[in-house]
Design an enzyme around this catalytic site. Structure first.
Site, mmCIF file in Angstrom:
data_model
loop_
_atom_site.group_PDB
_atom_site.id
_atom_site.type_symbol
_atom_site.label_atom_id
_atom_site.label_comp_id
_atom_site.label_asym_id
_atom_site.label_seq_id
_atom_site.Cartn_x
_atom_site.Cartn_y
_atom_site.Cartn_z
ATOM 1 N N HIS A 22 4.118 -16.858 -0.022
ATOM 2 C CA HIS A 22 2.960 -16.664 0.850
ATOM 3 C C HIS A 22 1.680 -16.902 0.064
ATOM 4 C CE1 HIS A 22 2.264 -12.748 -0.951
ATOM 5 N NE2 HIS A 22 3.446 -12.289 -0.559
ATOM 6 N N HIS A 25 1.431 -15.582 -3.623
ATOM 7 C CA HIS A 25 2.154 -16.371 -4.629
ATOM 8 C C HIS A 25 1.459 -17.714 -4.832
ATOM 9 C CE1 HIS A 25 5.506 -14.128 -2.410
ATOM 10 N NE2 HIS A 25 5.438 -13.522 -3.585
ATOM 11 N N CYS A 130 12.028 4.477 -7.663
ATOM 12 C CA CYS A 130 11.688 3.716 -6.446
ATOM 13 C C CYS A 130 12.515 2.435 -6.451
ATOM 14 C CB CYS A 130 10.202 3.365 -6.393
ATOM 15 S SG CYS A 130 9.852 2.201 -5.034
ATOM 16 N N CYS A 133 10.300 -0.820 -6.314
ATOM 17 C CA CYS A 133 9.690 -1.249 -7.580
ATOM 18 C C CYS A 133 10.725 -1.427 -8.679
ATOM 19 C CB CYS A 133 8.681 -0.232 -8.087
ATOM 20 S SG CYS A 133 7.370 0.120 -6.938
ATOM 21 N N CYS A 147 6.258 6.832 -3.566
ATOM 22 C CA CYS A 147 5.880 5.701 -4.422
ATOM 23 C C CYS A 147 4.463 5.268 -4.043
ATOM 24 C CB CYS A 147 6.854 4.548 -4.218
ATOM 25 S SG CYS A 147 6.204 2.980 -4.832
ATOM 26 N N HIS A 150 4.752 1.563 -2.444
ATOM 27 C CA HIS A 150 5.468 1.349 -1.180
ATOM 28 C C HIS A 150 5.285 2.472 -0.164
ATOM 29 C CE1 HIS A 150 7.542 -1.480 -3.843
ATOM 30 N NE2 HIS A 150 7.817 -2.139 -2.746
ATOM 31 N N LYS A 299 -2.959 -5.326 1.703
ATOM 32 C CA LYS A 299 -2.234 -6.237 0.829
ATOM 33 C C LYS A 299 -1.332 -7.155 1.666
ATOM 34 C CE LYS A 299 1.101 -6.375 -2.885
ATOM 35 N NZ LYS A 299 2.177 -5.681 -3.556
ATOM 36 N N LYS A 302 5.449 -8.964 2.799
ATOM 37 C CA LYS A 302 6.415 -8.982 3.876
ATOM 38 C C LYS A 302 6.440 -7.609 4.548
ATOM 39 C CE LYS A 302 11.182 -10.472 4.178
ATOM 40 N NZ LYS A 302 12.298 -10.856 3.329
HETATM 41 N N1 MSP Z 1 9.502 -10.770 -10.149
HETATM 42 C C1 MSP Z 1 8.330 -10.062 -10.489
HETATM 43 C C2 MSP Z 1 7.564 -10.729 -11.592
HETATM 44 C C3 MSP Z 1 8.330 -10.930 -12.845
HETATM 45 S S1 MSP Z 1 7.415 -11.797 -14.022
HETATM 46 C C4 MSP Z 1 8.283 -11.677 -15.399
HETATM 47 C C5 MSP Z 1 7.422 -9.953 -9.275
HETATM 48 N N2 MSP Z 1 7.629 -10.853 -8.314
HETATM 49 S S2 MSP Z 1 6.783 -10.973 -6.957
HETATM 50 O O1 MSP Z 1 7.468 -11.953 -6.148
HETATM 51 O O2 MSP Z 1 6.553 -9.709 -6.400
HETATM 52 O O3 MSP Z 1 5.450 -11.637 -7.385
HETATM 53 C C6 MSP Z 1 4.333 -10.860 -7.758
HETATM 54 C C7 MSP Z 1 3.212 -11.819 -8.022
HETATM 55 O O4 MSP Z 1 2.978 -12.632 -6.867
HETATM 56 C C8 MSP Z 1 1.885 -11.165 -8.299
HETATM 57 O O5 MSP Z 1 1.741 -10.728 -9.620
HETATM 58 C C9 MSP Z 1 0.969 -12.306 -7.954
HETATM 59 O O6 MSP Z 1 1.037 -13.276 -8.946
HETATM 60 C C10 MSP Z 1 1.607 -12.856 -6.693
HETATM 61 N N3 MSP Z 1 1.174 -12.110 -5.511
HETATM 62 C C11 MSP Z 1 1.988 -11.573 -4.561
HETATM 63 N N4 MSP Z 1 1.206 -11.010 -3.594
HETATM 64 C C12 MSP Z 1 -0.092 -11.150 -3.910
HETATM 65 C C13 MSP Z 1 -1.312 -10.904 -3.241
HETATM 66 N N5 MSP Z 1 -1.364 -10.291 -2.093
HETATM 67 N N6 MSP Z 1 -2.447 -11.333 -3.822
HETATM 68 C C14 MSP Z 1 -2.449 -12.043 -4.975
HETATM 69 N N7 MSP Z 1 -1.315 -12.301 -5.611
HETATM 70 C C15 MSP Z 1 -0.137 -11.735 -5.205
HETATM 71 O O7 MSP Z 1 6.576 -9.102 -9.261
#
Ligand code: MSP
Length: 652
Positions: A22, A25, A130, A133, A147, A150, A299, A302
Site C-alpha cells: 500500500h 510501503h 503481542c 507485533c 498493545c 494494535h 495510520k 489493513k
Molecule cells: N517485516 C518487518 C520489517 C523487517 S525489516 C528487517 C515489517 N514489515 S511491514 O510490512 O510491516 O513494513 C513496515 C514498513 O512499511 C515501515 O517501516 C515502512 O517502511 C512501511 N510502512 C507501512 N505502513 C506505513 C505507513 N502508514 N506510512 C509510512 N510507511 C509505512 O515491519
C-alpha cells in the site's frame, strides 16, 4: 565503475507477506529508489535491496485463515510486492525473500557463531506478548493492558527460550549513538532511542518453541526451536550480500544505510547494532527514519481497513505524478496525511502548470524561432544568463545537501525554484519580441540557448524524482545515453542540437469538485464589449437565460489553436495580443486574460478558439477569433485539449 566511485548500499525494510503493498510501503520503496537513482546519476557504485519477510506467527496465522500453507501465502504475496515495484518502476538490484536458502544459510551461520562465542544462552521467560507485533511488551510500554500499536489484549506467555546477551552491549550502544550524531536520523528518533536506553536493556529472546510456531528457521544448535522473526529478518541486510566473506558483502556492507518508518526503529536501532557487534561485523552508517502516512489522521494499514493500494494511485495519476506527490508532500521524519485532493492540487500546480508548461513553452519557442544556433560563448552572455547559470550550480549543491539527509522535499523545492527562475527568464527576455527584430538575432540565439540549457539541466536533475518525464525532456532536447550529474554543468548543450516540441508532459487532472464551472469565453465576442477600452467580456455560451439548440452550437467553428506568441496590449490591464496557428497562416486575436496569465505562460499552449467570428477591433488591434475559457469567482482558466492534437483540429 572507476576506482574512485563511492559505494552506496541502501535497503528498505523487508515487508511482511500478510499484507498487500500500500501507500506506506510504496513511500519507503520510492524514497529508497529515488536515493539510489540519485547516487547512480552521481556515478556511485549503488546496490539497492528490498524484499519480503516471510516467517513468523503473523504469516502462519494469515495462512491458516486463508486455508493455504504459509509457503503458498508467502509466494503469492511476495510476488505481489515484486510486481508492484516493477510496475512502479523501482530499480532495485536485488529482492530477498527470507524463505530463500541463501538467507537461511547466513542466519544459521550467524546464530552458530554467536552460540559458540557464548553470546546466546537458554533461559526462562514469562511476559506479556503481542502476536501482532511478535514481541513481548514491558510493563512500561503496555497501555491499558493492551498493545499500544494494535490496541488488542496481550497474552501472558511463559516458556524456556534462547536469549541473546543484548544487555551487555548497552553502554557500548549509548556511547556509539552519542559519538555518531547522524547514526540515527532525523534527530527526534535518535533522542527517542537514547531516552529508551536510559532504562536497563533486557536480553533478547531469540527463539520460539517449534510446538508453538514452526514457520521459521530452525536454530542450528537446537532444532526444537525456530528463530525469532526479528533475528531472522534483520539479517536479510547481510544475507542478501552473500554474508561475511562474500566479495559483494565486503564491497557494499561498509557503506550500508537503511530506510525504515518509525514503527520499527527499536529493532533497527537497538537489536540490530548489538547483533552486528556481537557477530564482529561493522555497524551500518545511517538509519534513516521517516514518519507515517495517515488517512484522515489514522495510520494506513489493513487492520484499520483504509488501505490505499499503491498501484491504483499510480494507475490513476501516473508513476511520476505519484512519486512527485509523496516525495514533495512528506517532510522526511514527520507524519503526513494523504488526500487525493492534495495530490491533484500538486499535480495541476507544480507538474502541469509550472514544469509541464515551461517545457512546452521553451521547446516551442526554440523550434519556432530557429533552434539552438549558437553555443555557449562567454562574450554573448548577459547578467540574466549568468544568474541562471549560477542558480543551476546552486541547485546542484542544494539537491546534494538535501539528499544527503533524505530531505526529498527540500531537494524538490530547490529544483522548483529553478523552474520559477526559468519561467521568469522567459517573461523578462520575451523571445517572441526579439524574434520580430532582425538586429536582435544574436540576442535571441543567446536566450534560446539559455532556455535549452535550462531544460537540459532539468532533464538531468529530475531523473531521480520523475524518471519518465526527465527522459522525455532529455529526448526533446536531443540528448541520448544515460544522464550523469557531471553533465549537469552549464554550457554542455551543443550548437545545432535538434530540439523537438514536448507538450502534454503532465496533463491537468480535473478536480471533480470544481468541474461544474460555468463555460465562458474571452476575447472577441459575439456581443462586442461596449467601448474600445473595455475588457473583452466573459460571455456565457450556454447559460440558463439563453437556451441553445444543437444547430446554434453548430454555427460556431471551434478549433484547436497553438499559441505562437503572446504579449500585453499597451495601456490595457486586461488584454493580451496572441498570434495563434490553426494550421495555416497565423492569426492575431485579442483575449481579455492578462490578469490571469503571464504572456509567456501561454506560448506553446494548445487552446480552443471560436474561429468563424467576424473580426473586431480592440484597442486598435484586429482580433480574428475568440479564446474559450472557464471562469468562476474571479478565477479563470483557458480551455485546452487533453491530448496532443495538431493546430486546426476541429472541436465537434
Ligand atoms: N517485516 C518487518 C520489517 C523487517 S525489516 C528487517 C515489517 N514489515 S511491514 O510490512 O510491516 O513494513 C513496515 C514498513 O512499511 C515501515 O517501516 C515502512 O517502511 C512501511 N510502512 C507501512 N505502513 C506505513 C505507513 N502508514 N506510512 C509510512 N510507511 C509505512 O515491519
Amino acid at each position: 565503475m572507476t576506482d574512485r566511485a563511492r559505494v552506496f548500499y541502501l535497503t528498505t525494510p523487508i515487508y511482511y507477506v500478510n499484507d498487500r503493498p500500500h501507500l506506506g510501503h510504496a513511500y519507503t520503496t520510492i524514497a529508497a529508489d529515488t536515493m539510489a537513482r540519485y547516487h547512480r546519476l552521481a556515478g556511485d557504485d549503488v546496490w539497492l535491496l528490498t524484499g519480503t519477510d516471510e516467517h513468523g506467527d503473523k504469516i502462519a496465522q494469515a495462512a491458516a485463515k486463508a486455508g493455504v500453507t504459509p509457503q503458498a501465502l508467502a509466494d503469492r504475496n511476495s510476488a505481489a510486492f515484486r510486481e508492484t515495484w516493477n510496475a512502479l518502476g523501482i530499480a532495485n538490484d536485488d529482492f530477498i525473500r527470507t524463505t530463500e536458502p541463501r538467507h537461511t544459510k547466513v542466519v544459521q551461520a550467524i546464530l552458530q557463531t554467536l552460540w559458540e562465542a557464548g553470546e546466546i544462552y537458554l533461559g526462562n521467560y514469562g511476559g506479556q506478548y503481542c502476536f501482532g507485533c511478535e514481541r513481548f511488551y514491558t510493563e512500561k510500554e503496555i497501555v491499558d493492558g493492551k498493545c499500544p500499536d494494535h490496541q488488542t489484549p496481550l497474552q501472558w506467555i511463559e516458556e524456556e527460550n534462547y536469549f541473546f546477551k543484548m544487555s551487555k552491549y548497552q553502554a557500548w550502544l549509548v556511547e556509539t549513538i552519542e559519538r555518531q550524531p547522524d547514526l540515527i536520523r532525523p534527530e527526534r528518533y535518535r533522542n527517542e532511542i537514547l531516552g529508551f536506553l536510559r532504562d536497563p536493556l533486557q536480553d533478547l529472546s531469540i527463539s520460539r518453541p517449534k510446538r508453538r510456531l514452526n514457520w521459521g528457521i530452525p536454530l542450528p544448535f537446537d532444532d526444537k526451536y525456530v528463530t525469532y522473526v526479528w533475528f531472522d529478518a534483520l539479517i536479510n541486510y547481510v544475507s542478501a550480500l552473500g554474508g561475511p566473506g562474500d566479495p559483494r558483502f565486503e564491497t557494499y556492507w561498509p557503506s550500508a544505510q537503511h530506510v525504515i518508518a518509525k514503527d520499527i526503529v527499536k529493532p533497527h536501532a537497538i537489536y540490530w547494532p548489538c547483533m552486528l557487534k556481537a557477530a564482529g561485523l561493522p555497524l551500518y552508517r545511517h538509519l534513516n527514519v521517516h514518519g507515517y502516512w495517515t488517512l484522515g489522521g489514522r495510520k494506513i494499514s489493513k487492520s484499520v481497513g483504509n488501505l490505499v493500494e499503491a498501484l491504483a494511485l499510480k494507475d490513476t495519476y501516473g508513476n511520476d505524478a505519484f512519486r512527485y506527490f509523496i516525495l514533495r508532500e512528506m517532510v522526511f521524519g514527520l507524519d503526513a496525511d494523504f488526500s487525493e485532493e492534495a495530490l491533484v492540487g500538486r499535480l495541476n500546480a507544480d507538474l502541469a502548470n509550472d514544469l509541464g508548461n515551461l517545457v512546452s513553452r521553451v521547446t516551442t519557442l526554440i523550434v519556432n524561432f530557429g533552434g539552438i544556433r549558437r553555443g555557449w560563448q562567454a562574450g554573448d552572455v548577459g547578467e540574466l544568463e549568468t544568474r541562471l547559470e549560477r542558480r543551476s550550480a546552486q541547485v546542484i549543491r542544494d539537491v546534494a545537501a538535501a539528499l544527503d539527509e533524505f530531505a526529498f522535499q527540500r531537494a524538490l523545492t530547490a529544483i522548483w525554484a529553478f523552474v520559477g527562475s526559468v519561467n521568469g527568464y522567459v517573461d523578462t527576455t520575451q523571445p517572441w519580441a526579439l524574434a520580430k527584430d532582425e538586429t536582435q538575432r544574436t540576442r535571441l540565439d543567446v536566450v534560446l540557448y539559455a532556455l535549452g540549457e535550462s531544460l537540459r539541466f532539468l532533464g538531468i536533475m529530475l531523473t531521480p524524482f520523475l524518471p519518465d518525464a526527465a527522459t522525455k525532456i532529455r529526448v526533446g532536447l536531443g540528448q541520448s545515453g544515460e544522464p550523469t550529474l557531471a553533465d549537469a554543468v552549464w554550457g554542455r548543450l551543443a550548437a545545432g542540437t535538434r530540439v523537438q516540441k514536448v507538450s502534454g508532459l503532465f496533463p491537468r487532472v480535473d478536480d471533480k469538485n470544481k468541474s461544474d464551472l460555468e463555460i465562458g469565453a474571452t476575447g472577441t465576442s459575439s456581443r462586442p464589449p461596449s467601448g474600445q477600452s473595455g475588457p473583452a467580456a466573459l460571455v456565457t455560451i450556454a447559460g440558463p437565460a439563453a437556451p441553445a439548440t444543437i444547430s446554434d452550437v453548430g454555427k460556431l467553428e471551434l478549433r484547436v489553436a497553438e499559441v505562437l506568441t503572446a504579449e500585453p496590449v499597451p495601456k490595457s490591464k486586461k488584454l493580451l495580443k496572441l498570434t495563434v496557428s490553426l494550421g495555416g497562416e497565423p492569426r492575431t486575436l485579442v483575449a481579455g486574460i492578462a490578469e490571469h496569465y503571464a504572456p509567456a505562460e501561454l506560448v506553446g499552449k494548445k487552446v480552443v478558439v471560436v474561429a468563424n467570428l467576424e473580426p473586431v477591433k480592440l484597442m486598435g488591434i484586429e482580433s480574428n477569433g475568440m479564446v474559450l475559457a472557464a471562469s468562476i469567482e474571479g478565477k479563470l482558466a483557458v480551455l485546452t485539449v487533453d491530448r496532443d492534437l495538431p493546430p486546426g483540429a476541429t472541436i465537434t
